[in-house]
Design a protein around this motif. Structure first.
Motif, PDB file in Angstrom:
ATOM      1  N   TRP A 111       0.599 -60.808  16.836  1.00  0.00           N
ATOM      2  CA  TRP A 111      -0.331 -59.986  15.733  1.00  0.00           C
ATOM      3  C   TRP A 111       0.525 -58.568  15.291  1.00  0.00           C
ATOM      4  N   THR A 112       1.650 -58.257  16.178  1.00  0.00           N
ATOM      5  CA  THR A 112       2.284 -57.207  15.694  1.00  0.00           C
ATOM      6  C   THR A 112       3.188 -57.519  14.480  1.00  0.00           C
ATOM      7  N   ALA A 113       3.507 -58.802  14.364  1.00  0.00           N
ATOM      8  CA  ALA A 113       4.239 -58.983  13.270  1.00  0.00           C
ATOM      9  C   ALA A 113       3.619 -58.743  11.924  1.00  0.00           C
ATOM     10  N   GLY A 114       2.393 -58.820  11.783  1.00  0.00           N
ATOM     11  CA  GLY A 114       1.520 -58.661  10.929  1.00  0.00           C
ATOM     12  C   GLY A 114       1.571 -57.168  10.313  1.00  0.00           C
ATOM     13  N   ALA A 115       1.558 -56.308  11.379  1.00  0.00           N
ATOM     14  CA  ALA A 115       1.683 -54.854  10.924  1.00  0.00           C
ATOM     15  C   ALA A 115       3.395 -54.501  10.447  1.00  0.00           C
ATOM     16  N   VAL A 116       4.242 -55.238  10.930  1.00  0.00           N
ATOM     17  CA  VAL A 116       5.524 -54.875  10.281  1.00  0.00           C
ATOM     18  C   VAL A 116       5.762 -55.587   8.790  1.00  0.00           C
ATOM     19  N   LEU A 117       5.109 -56.658   8.613  1.00  0.00           N
ATOM     20  CA  LEU A 117       5.030 -57.413   7.500  1.00  0.00           C
ATOM     21  C   LEU A 117       4.303 -56.488   6.455  1.00  0.00           C
ATOM     22  N   ALA A 118       3.358 -55.722   6.717  1.00  0.00           N
ATOM     23  CA  ALA A 118       2.804 -55.012   5.632  1.00  0.00           C
ATOM     24  C   ALA A 118       3.716 -53.904   5.296  1.00  0.00           C
ATOM     25  N   PHE A 119       4.296 -53.437   6.329  1.00  0.00           N
ATOM     26  CA  PHE A 119       5.422 -52.480   5.881  1.00  0.00           C
ATOM     27  C   PHE A 119       6.361 -52.941   4.893  1.00  0.00           C
ATOM     28  N   ALA A 120       6.808 -54.226   5.151  1.00  0.00           N
ATOM     29  CA  ALA A 120       7.992 -55.058   4.239  1.00  0.00           C
ATOM     30  C   ALA A 120       7.368 -55.193   2.782  1.00  0.00           C
ATOM     31  N   LEU A 121       6.010 -55.726   2.789  1.00  0.00           N
ATOM     32  CA  LEU A 121       5.272 -55.708   1.322  1.00  0.00           C
ATOM     33  C   LEU A 121       5.104 -54.584   0.888  1.00  0.00           C
ATOM     34  N   LYS A 122       4.635 -53.442   1.348  1.00  0.00           N
ATOM     35  CA  LYS A 122       4.544 -52.129   0.717  1.00  0.00           C
ATOM     36  C   LYS A 122       5.812 -51.347   0.013  1.00  0.00           C
ATOM     37  N   GLY A 123       6.638 -51.400   0.982  1.00  0.00           N
ATOM     38  CA  GLY A 123       7.936 -50.598   0.831  1.00  0.00           C
ATOM     39  C   GLY A 123       9.333 -51.322   0.771  1.00  0.00           C
ATOM     40  N   GLY A 124       9.482 -52.406   1.088  1.00  0.00           N
ATOM     41  CA  GLY A 124      10.689 -53.177   0.924  1.00  0.00           C
ATOM     42  C   GLY A 124      11.404 -53.163   2.145  1.00  0.00           C
ATOM     43  N   TRP A 125      12.597 -53.564   2.083  1.00  0.00           N
ATOM     44  CA  TRP A 125      13.193 -53.753   3.332  1.00  0.00           C
ATOM     45  C   TRP A 125      13.651 -52.391   4.191  1.00  0.00           C
ATOM     46  N   ARG A 126      13.687 -51.213   3.271  1.00  0.00           N
ATOM     47  CA  ARG A 126      13.724 -50.008   4.507  1.00  0.00           C
ATOM     48  C   ARG A 126      12.616 -49.798   5.265  1.00  0.00           C
ATOM     49  N   TRP A 127      11.441 -50.027   4.625  1.00  0.00           N
ATOM     50  CA  TRP A 127      10.403 -49.654   5.346  1.00  0.00           C
ATOM     51  C   TRP A 127      10.303 -50.774   6.585  1.00  0.00           C
ATOM     52  N   ALA A 128      10.585 -51.914   6.119  1.00  0.00           N
ATOM     53  CA  ALA A 128      10.457 -52.952   7.366  1.00  0.00           C
ATOM     54  C   ALA A 128      11.453 -52.753   8.284  1.00  0.00           C
ATOM     55  N   ALA A 129      12.640 -52.303   8.114  1.00  0.00           N
ATOM     56  CA  ALA A 129      13.577 -52.063   9.084  1.00  0.00           C
ATOM     57  C   ALA A 129      13.144 -50.730   9.961  1.00  0.00           C
ATOM     58  N   LEU A 130      12.494 -49.809   9.425  1.00  0.00           N
ATOM     59  CA  LEU A 130      11.722 -48.642  10.271  1.00  0.00           C
ATOM     60  C   LEU A 130      10.843 -49.156  11.136  1.00  0.00           C
ATOM     61  N   ALA A 131       9.887 -49.925  10.770  1.00  0.00           N
ATOM     62  CA  ALA A 131       8.689 -50.646  11.438  1.00  0.00           C
ATOM     63  C   ALA A 131       9.188 -51.500  12.521  1.00  0.00           C
ATOM     64  N   SER A 132       9.945 -52.467  12.228  1.00  0.00           N
ATOM     65  CA  SER A 132      10.491 -53.421  13.272  1.00  0.00           C
ATOM     66  C   SER A 132      11.499 -52.590  14.403  1.00  0.00           C
ATOM     67  N   THR A 133      11.963 -51.454  14.153  1.00  0.00           N
ATOM     68  CA  THR A 133      13.051 -50.585  14.999  1.00  0.00           C
ATOM     69  C   THR A 133      11.800 -49.997  15.988  1.00  0.00           C
ATOM     70  N   LEU A 134      10.914 -49.562  15.573  1.00  0.00           N
ATOM     71  CA  LEU A 134       9.695 -48.932  16.390  1.00  0.00           C
ATOM     72  C   LEU A 134       9.199 -50.095  17.399  1.00  0.00           C
ATOM     73  N   VAL A 135       8.922 -51.199  16.969  1.00  0.00           N
ATOM     74  CA  VAL A 135       8.203 -52.399  17.585  1.00  0.00           C
ATOM     75  C   VAL A 135       9.429 -52.885  18.625  1.00  0.00           C
ATOM     76  N   ALA A 136      10.750 -52.872  18.244  1.00  0.00           N
ATOM     77  CA  ALA A 136      11.704 -53.270  19.373  1.00  0.00           C
ATOM     78  C   ALA A 136      11.864 -52.146  20.396  1.00  0.00           C
ATOM     79  N   VAL A 137      11.828 -50.933  20.217  1.00  0.00           N
ATOM     80  CA  VAL A 137      11.888 -49.759  21.080  1.00  0.00           C
ATOM     81  C   VAL A 137      10.642 -50.082  21.863  1.00  0.00           C
ATOM     82  N   ALA A 138       9.425 -50.147  21.595  1.00  0.00           N
ATOM     83  CA  ALA A 138       8.212 -50.443  22.191  1.00  0.00           C
ATOM     84  C   ALA A 138       8.284 -51.663  23.347  1.00  0.00           C
ATOM     85  N   ASN A 139       8.791 -52.794  22.721  1.00  0.00           N
ATOM     86  CA  ASN A 139       8.963 -53.861  23.365  1.00  0.00           C
ATOM     87  C   ASN A 139      10.085 -53.719  24.705  1.00  0.00           C
ATOM     88  N   LEU A 140      11.146 -53.111  24.592  1.00  0.00           N
ATOM     89  CA  LEU A 140      12.300 -52.594  25.494  1.00  0.00           C
ATOM     90  C   LEU A 140      11.524 -51.920  26.495  1.00  0.00           C
TER      91      LEU A 140
END
Length: 418
Positions: A111-140
């Motif tokens: 389900w986490t990927a859905g939140a990241v994809l919402a960033f991608a559709l709204k703001g493009g690849w820069r927003w997607a990079a920010l959201a996916s980086t935060l998810v990566a830190v949380a997973n680590l």
């Protein structure tokens, strides 16, 4: 046209937003199903139940927020990502350490990927990079280190979200270009339709008034002259969209004598770019009136700004000579030819012509209009001016200017000094 642009964006992005909404629902069902099959192994199942209760309420309630880009606000994106990150960080508290060490899924799972994809559709690849980086830190943090499965999943989400964000940006840019092209095509068709209607009605009436006024004479002749001027102005407008500068032909005659005014005309036609090319037709259009005909190509005639100004000033000087030596009622014609390597402008009149030796005599008497105002300008540009006159058959001045001249900077400097 914001309304049209909005419709175009909806047509391109709407399937992506619908797919995202469906993904969020299915991912929620999948995450709940994973917990239901292994809830007995959780250390604090009540904490997981509380989180999944929130997820089951949050996902359907926010489907309207992922319906389109306008509804998906920054505040919603932040809250949605917070729900996903909270579920990841709660996993080691609710689940058993053995399951986490064995590579068990986090509470929100995919389900986490859905939140990241919402960033991608709204703001493009820069927003997607920010959201996916935060998810990566949380997973680590949840795993306590860079486990192989964790790194694999993190990289997969990071690459996929950035790629989708980039595709969205390209789609939006292409859609804006297409919308602009459609607007230009529609405007061109409308201009052609208006041109046909005007040609079949207004222009023919003005031409008839001009002819009849010349035949009747008196006040009717003045009315005919004014109708002829309006016919030329209207024909220029509907054929090329060129708007004459204030002052008409008289204003441009002054510009021929004053290069600073010609420079202003060049800026009006070519914009504020100091060295960019301008459309020569825009500088020559104001010369056209009831007595001066202008024939130019249907396409723009680009020329360096300094060269275009000097060439237009030379044309003005030639027309001044026609009015001075032939008479104020003399007819003249301007022909513009756009060749691959040069631009040729020909000015012809219907006067009696210049007697042989008259130009040399004028230069000897100090009257240097042709020598300086015409030939001098063209020589500075690397071009040439040829005067052909046959007694009783009028005079023709042929002006040639190369499109690419190494001395354009020098010519520009001389034009400013004048």
């Amino acid at each position: 046209m914001p309304g049209r642009g909005k419709v175009m964006r909806m047509s391109v992005e709407q399937p992506m937003w619908r797919a995202l909404a469906g993904y969020r629902v299915l991912a929620m069902v999948y995450a709940v199903g994973l917990f239901a099959t292994a809830h007995e192994e959780f250390r604090r199942p009540w904490l997981a139940v509380a989180y999944f209760a929130l997820l089951v309420v949050w996902t359907p309630a926010t489907l309207s927020r992922v319906a389109n880009a306008a509804a998906c606000t920054k505040r919603f994106l932040a809250a949605d990502l917070t729900v996903a990150l909270a579920g990841i960080l709660l996993t080691p508290v609710a689940d058993a350490p053995e399951r986490i060490a064995a590579g068990g899924p986090t509470l929100p799972s995919i389900w986490t990927a859905g939140a990241v994809l919402a960033f991608a559709l709204k703001g493009g690849w820069r927003w997607a990079a920010l959201a996916s980086t935060l998810v990566a830190v949380a997973n680590l943090i949840e795993r306590g280190g860079p486990a192989r499965d964790t790194v694999h999943n993190v990289i997969l989400v990071w690459v996929a979200s950035i790629a989708i964000g980039y595709v969205v940006e390209v789609a939006r840019a292409s859609e804006r270009t297409l919308a602009r092209a459609l607007e230009i095509e529609a405007a061109t068709r409308e201009r052609e339709r208006l041109a046909r209607d005007i040609h079949d009605s207004v222009l023919q009436v003005l031409a008839m008034v001009q002819r009849r006024g010349a035949v009747i004479g008196g006040e009717a002749a003045e009315l005919g002259r004014m109708a002829g001027e309006q016919e030329v102005a209207l024909r220029t407008l509907v054929s090329g969209g060129l708007v004459p500068l204030p002052g008409g032909a008289e204003g441009m005659a002054g510009a021929a004598a004053d290069p600073l005014t010609a420079g202003a005309a060049g800026r009006a036609a070519g914009g504020d770019a100091a060295h960019g090319p301008v459309d020569l037709r825009a500088l020559l259009a104001p010369y056209a009136d009831a007595l001066v005909g202008l024939a130019d190509p249907g396409a723009p005639v680009p020329l360096a700004q300094a060269s275009a100004r000097e060439l237009a000033a030379a044309v003005g000087a030639a027309l001044d000579n026609v009015r001075t030596h032939v008479g104020p009622d003399a007819r003249a014609w301007i022909l513009v030819e756009d060749e691959p390597d040069e631009v040729i402008v020909t000015v012809r009149d219907d006067g009696p012509g210049i007697p042989e030796g008259r130009l040399a005599q004028a230069e000897g008497e100090g009257r240097l209009g042709v020598a300086l105002s015409i030939r001098g300008r063209l020589r500075d540009l690397g071009g040439s001016a040829e005067l052909i006159s046959v007694p009783g058959q009028g005079t023709e001045v042929e002006l040639r200017v190369p499109k690419h001249h190494s001395g354009e900077q020098d010519a520009r400097g001389k034009a400013e000094q004048r």
